[in-house]
Design a protein around this motif. Structure first.
Motif, PDB file in Angstrom:
ATOM      1  N   GLU A  13       3.421  -4.797 -10.837  1.00 50.11           N
ATOM      2  CA  GLU A  13       2.668  -5.916 -10.274  1.00 50.11           C
ATOM      3  C   GLU A  13       1.374  -5.506  -9.585  1.00 50.11           C
ATOM      4  OE1 GLU A  13       6.912  -6.527  -9.299  1.00 50.11           O
ATOM      5  OE2 GLU A  13       5.780  -4.715  -9.217  1.00 50.11           O
ATOM      6  N   SER A  14       1.171  -4.234  -9.349  1.00 52.94           N
ATOM      7  CA  SER A  14      -0.042  -3.809  -8.653  1.00 52.94           C
ATOM      8  C   SER A  14      -1.229  -3.588  -9.591  1.00 52.94           C
ATOM      9  CB  SER A  14       0.230  -2.553  -7.826  1.00 52.94           C
ATOM     10  OG  SER A  14       0.582  -1.487  -8.665  1.00 52.94           O
ATOM     11  N   TYR A  15      -1.003  -3.710 -10.890  1.00 52.09           N
ATOM     12  CA  TYR A  15      -2.104  -3.588 -11.845  1.00 52.09           C
ATOM     13  C   TYR A  15      -2.854  -4.915 -11.884  1.00 52.09           C
ATOM     14  CZ  TYR A  15      -0.227   0.852 -13.388  1.00 52.09           C
ATOM     15  OH  TYR A  15       0.187   2.153 -13.425  1.00 52.09           O
ATOM     16  N   GLU A  16      -4.192  -4.842 -11.871  1.00 52.60           N
ATOM     17  CA  GLU A  16      -5.000  -6.056 -11.807  1.00 52.60           C
ATOM     18  C   GLU A  16      -6.020  -6.096 -12.929  1.00 52.60           C
ATOM     19  OE1 GLU A  16      -6.778  -6.404  -7.952  1.00 52.60           O
ATOM     20  OE2 GLU A  16      -4.880  -6.092  -6.915  1.00 52.60           O
ATOM     21  N   GLY A  17      -6.430  -7.305 -13.269  1.00 56.28           N
ATOM     22  CA  GLY A  17      -7.476  -7.487 -14.269  1.00 56.28           C
ATOM     23  C   GLY A  17      -7.099  -6.886 -15.612  1.00 56.28           C
ATOM     24  N   ALA A  18      -8.035  -6.154 -16.185  1.00 55.70           N
ATOM     25  CA  ALA A  18      -7.830  -5.565 -17.506  1.00 55.70           C
ATOM     26  C   ALA A  18      -6.979  -4.290 -17.446  1.00 55.70           C
ATOM     27  CB  ALA A  18      -9.179  -5.252 -18.145  1.00 55.70           C
ATOM     28  N   GLU A  19      -6.737  -3.792 -16.239  1.00 56.54           N
ATOM     29  CA  GLU A  19      -5.929  -2.577 -16.082  1.00 56.54           C
ATOM     30  C   GLU A  19      -4.485  -2.880 -16.486  1.00 56.54           C
ATOM     31  OE1 GLU A  19      -5.172   0.757 -12.618  1.00 56.54           O
ATOM     32  OE2 GLU A  19      -5.414  -1.328 -12.012  1.00 56.54           O
ATOM     33  N   TRP A  38      11.700   2.243 -18.386  1.00 50.68           N
ATOM     34  CA  TRP A  38      10.947   2.762 -17.243  1.00 50.68           C
ATOM     35  C   TRP A  38       9.987   3.880 -17.615  1.00 50.68           C
ATOM     36  CZ3 TRP A  38      11.059   1.856 -11.875  1.00 50.68           C
ATOM     37  CH2 TRP A  38      11.808   0.718 -11.523  1.00 50.68           C
ATOM     38  N   HIS A  39       8.770   3.750 -17.108  1.00 50.19           N
ATOM     39  CA  HIS A  39       7.806   4.848 -17.134  1.00 50.19           C
ATOM     40  C   HIS A  39       7.911   5.500 -15.757  1.00 50.19           C
ATOM     41  CE1 HIS A  39       4.008   7.013 -17.222  1.00 50.19           C
ATOM     42  NE2 HIS A  39       4.071   6.884 -18.530  1.00 50.19           N
ATOM     43  N   PRO A  40       7.934   6.822 -15.669  1.00 51.46           N
ATOM     44  CA  PRO A  40       8.079   7.478 -14.353  1.00 51.46           C
ATOM     45  C   PRO A  40       7.046   7.013 -13.316  1.00 51.46           C
ATOM     46  CG  PRO A  40       8.272   9.096 -16.103  1.00 51.46           C
ATOM     47  CD  PRO A  40       7.873   7.797 -16.757  1.00 51.46           C
ATOM     48  N   SER A  41       5.866   6.625 -13.756  1.00 48.70           N
ATOM     49  CA  SER A  41       4.811   6.219 -12.821  1.00 48.70           C
ATOM     50  C   SER A  41       5.132   4.908 -12.096  1.00 48.70           C
ATOM     51  CB  SER A  41       3.477   6.080 -13.544  1.00 48.70           C
ATOM     52  OG  SER A  41       3.513   4.987 -14.446  1.00 48.70           O
ATOM     53  N   TYR A  42       6.115   4.130 -12.565  1.00 54.35           N
ATOM     54  CA  TYR A  42       6.469   2.885 -11.882  1.00 54.35           C
ATOM     55  C   TYR A  42       6.998   3.144 -10.476  1.00 54.35           C
ATOM     56  CZ  TYR A  42       6.312   0.756 -16.599  1.00 54.35           C
ATOM     57  OH  TYR A  42       5.940   0.337 -17.854  1.00 54.35           O
ATOM     58  N   PHE A  43       7.447   4.371 -10.210  1.00 57.00           N
ATOM     59  CA  PHE A  43       7.874   4.716  -8.850  1.00 57.00           C
ATOM     60  C   PHE A  43       6.669   4.999  -7.949  1.00 57.00           C
ATOM     61  CE2 PHE A  43      12.011   5.930 -10.846  1.00 57.00           C
ATOM     62  CZ  PHE A  43      12.821   5.106 -10.084  1.00 57.00           C
ATOM     63  N   LEU A  97      11.913  -4.904  -1.925  1.00 51.38           N
ATOM     64  CA  LEU A  97      10.982  -3.796  -2.162  1.00 51.38           C
ATOM     65  C   LEU A  97      10.527  -3.713  -3.618  1.00 51.38           C
ATOM     66  CD1 LEU A  97      12.901  -1.085  -0.120  1.00 51.38           C
ATOM     67  CD2 LEU A  97      10.771  -2.215   0.541  1.00 51.38           C
ATOM     68  N   ARG A  98       9.256  -3.374  -3.806  1.00 50.62           N
ATOM     69  CA  ARG A  98       8.732  -3.102  -5.149  1.00 50.62           C
ATOM     70  C   ARG A  98       9.176  -1.711  -5.582  1.00 50.62           C
ATOM     71  NH1 ARG A  98       2.345  -4.394  -4.980  1.00 50.62           N
ATOM     72  NH2 ARG A  98       2.407  -2.134  -4.946  1.00 50.62           N
ATOM     73  N   SER A  99       9.035  -1.432  -6.869  1.00 48.73           N
ATOM     74  CA  SER A  99       9.453  -0.132  -7.400  1.00 48.73           C
ATOM     75  C   SER A  99       8.686   1.026  -6.771  1.00 48.73           C
ATOM     76  CB  SER A  99       9.303  -0.097  -8.922  1.00 48.73           C
ATOM     77  OG  SER A  99       7.947  -0.248  -9.316  1.00 48.73           O
ATOM     78  N   ASP A 100       7.435   0.806  -6.352  1.00 46.66           N
ATOM     79  CA  ASP A 100       6.646   1.889  -5.758  1.00 46.66           C
ATOM     80  C   ASP A 100       6.912   2.070  -4.263  1.00 46.66           C
ATOM     81  OD1 ASP A 100       5.338  -0.450  -4.974  1.00 46.66           O
ATOM     82  OD2 ASP A 100       3.370   0.189  -5.682  1.00 46.66           O
ATOM     83  N   ARG A 101       7.843   1.295  -3.716  1.00 44.46           N
ATOM     84  CA  ARG A 101       8.218   1.426  -2.304  1.00 44.46           C
ATOM     85  C   ARG A 101       9.681   1.850  -2.120  1.00 44.46           C
ATOM     86  NH1 ARG A 101       3.468  -0.078  -2.101  1.00 44.46           N
ATOM     87  NH2 ARG A 101       2.410  -1.538  -0.784  1.00 44.46           N
ATOM     88  N   ILE A 102      10.452   1.776  -3.187  1.00 42.21           N
ATOM     89  CA  ILE A 102      11.895   1.961  -3.074  1.00 42.21           C
ATOM     90  C   ILE A 102      12.277   3.397  -2.713  1.00 42.21           C
ATOM     91  CG2 ILE A 102      12.459   2.407  -5.518  1.00 42.21           C
ATOM     92  CD1 ILE A 102      14.397  -0.183  -3.632  1.00 42.21           C
TER      93      ILE A 102
END
Length: 155
Positions: A101-107, A91-96, A61-66
């Motif tokens: 890994e879900s950030y793409e491109g310049a984001e 850890w930044h709280p938003s990683y949950f 599981l990824r951090s946003d699914r755990i």
């Protein structure tokens, strides 16, 4: 959720996994470095644990699914506490909510600016649908973590 009699007394929870142990059981989280562990203490005994990793381990599981998987495993059982331990400063709280890994491109993902114990506690509380007062967060040194349901001071 398995019946209490079918649950193991011990479990090893590696990165990206969620597991449960019976009343009186022990969970081991091996090699916690940049990770956070989330252990739910169930009323009446037993533990449900998750090992949240900054980066997804293949097949896990990824951090946003755990937290959703942990919440699913706990179900509607009463909870006496939630302990979050590990590399809090990594850890930044938003990683949950959105895995790195879900950030793409310049984001770019947000970068932690210190130990946001309150932010992590809020993210875990919201992700599990539990009161903030049930969640504690502790920065601990790298290494193995062992959590026991037998410790009466932690109930």
């Amino acid at each position: 959720m398995a019946s209490p009699s079918a649950l193991p007394d011990r479990a090893t929870v590696t990165e990206g996994q969620v597991k449960e142990v019976a009343k009186g059981g022990v969970i081991t989280y091996p090699s916690v470095t940049s990770c956070l562990t989330v252990t739910v203490r169930l009323k009446g005994g037993g533990l449900v644990g998750a090992h949240a990793s900054l980066f997804q381990v293949p097949g896990e599981l990824r951090s946003d699914r755990i937290l959703a998987a942990l919440k699913d495993r706990v179900g509607d059982r009463s909870v006496t506490g939630v302990e979050v331990r590990g590399a809090v400063g990594a850890w930044h709280p938003s990683y949950f909510v959105k895995a790195i890994e879900s950030y793409e491109g310049a984001e770019q993902p947000p970068v932690p600016t210190g130990q946001d114990l309150d932010g992590i506690a809020r993210a875990v509380s919201q992700g599990l649908g539990l009161p903030l007062a049930t969640v504690t967060v502790e920065d601990v040194p790298d290494g193995d973590q062992t959590v026991s349901d037998r410790d009466p001071s932690r109930r």
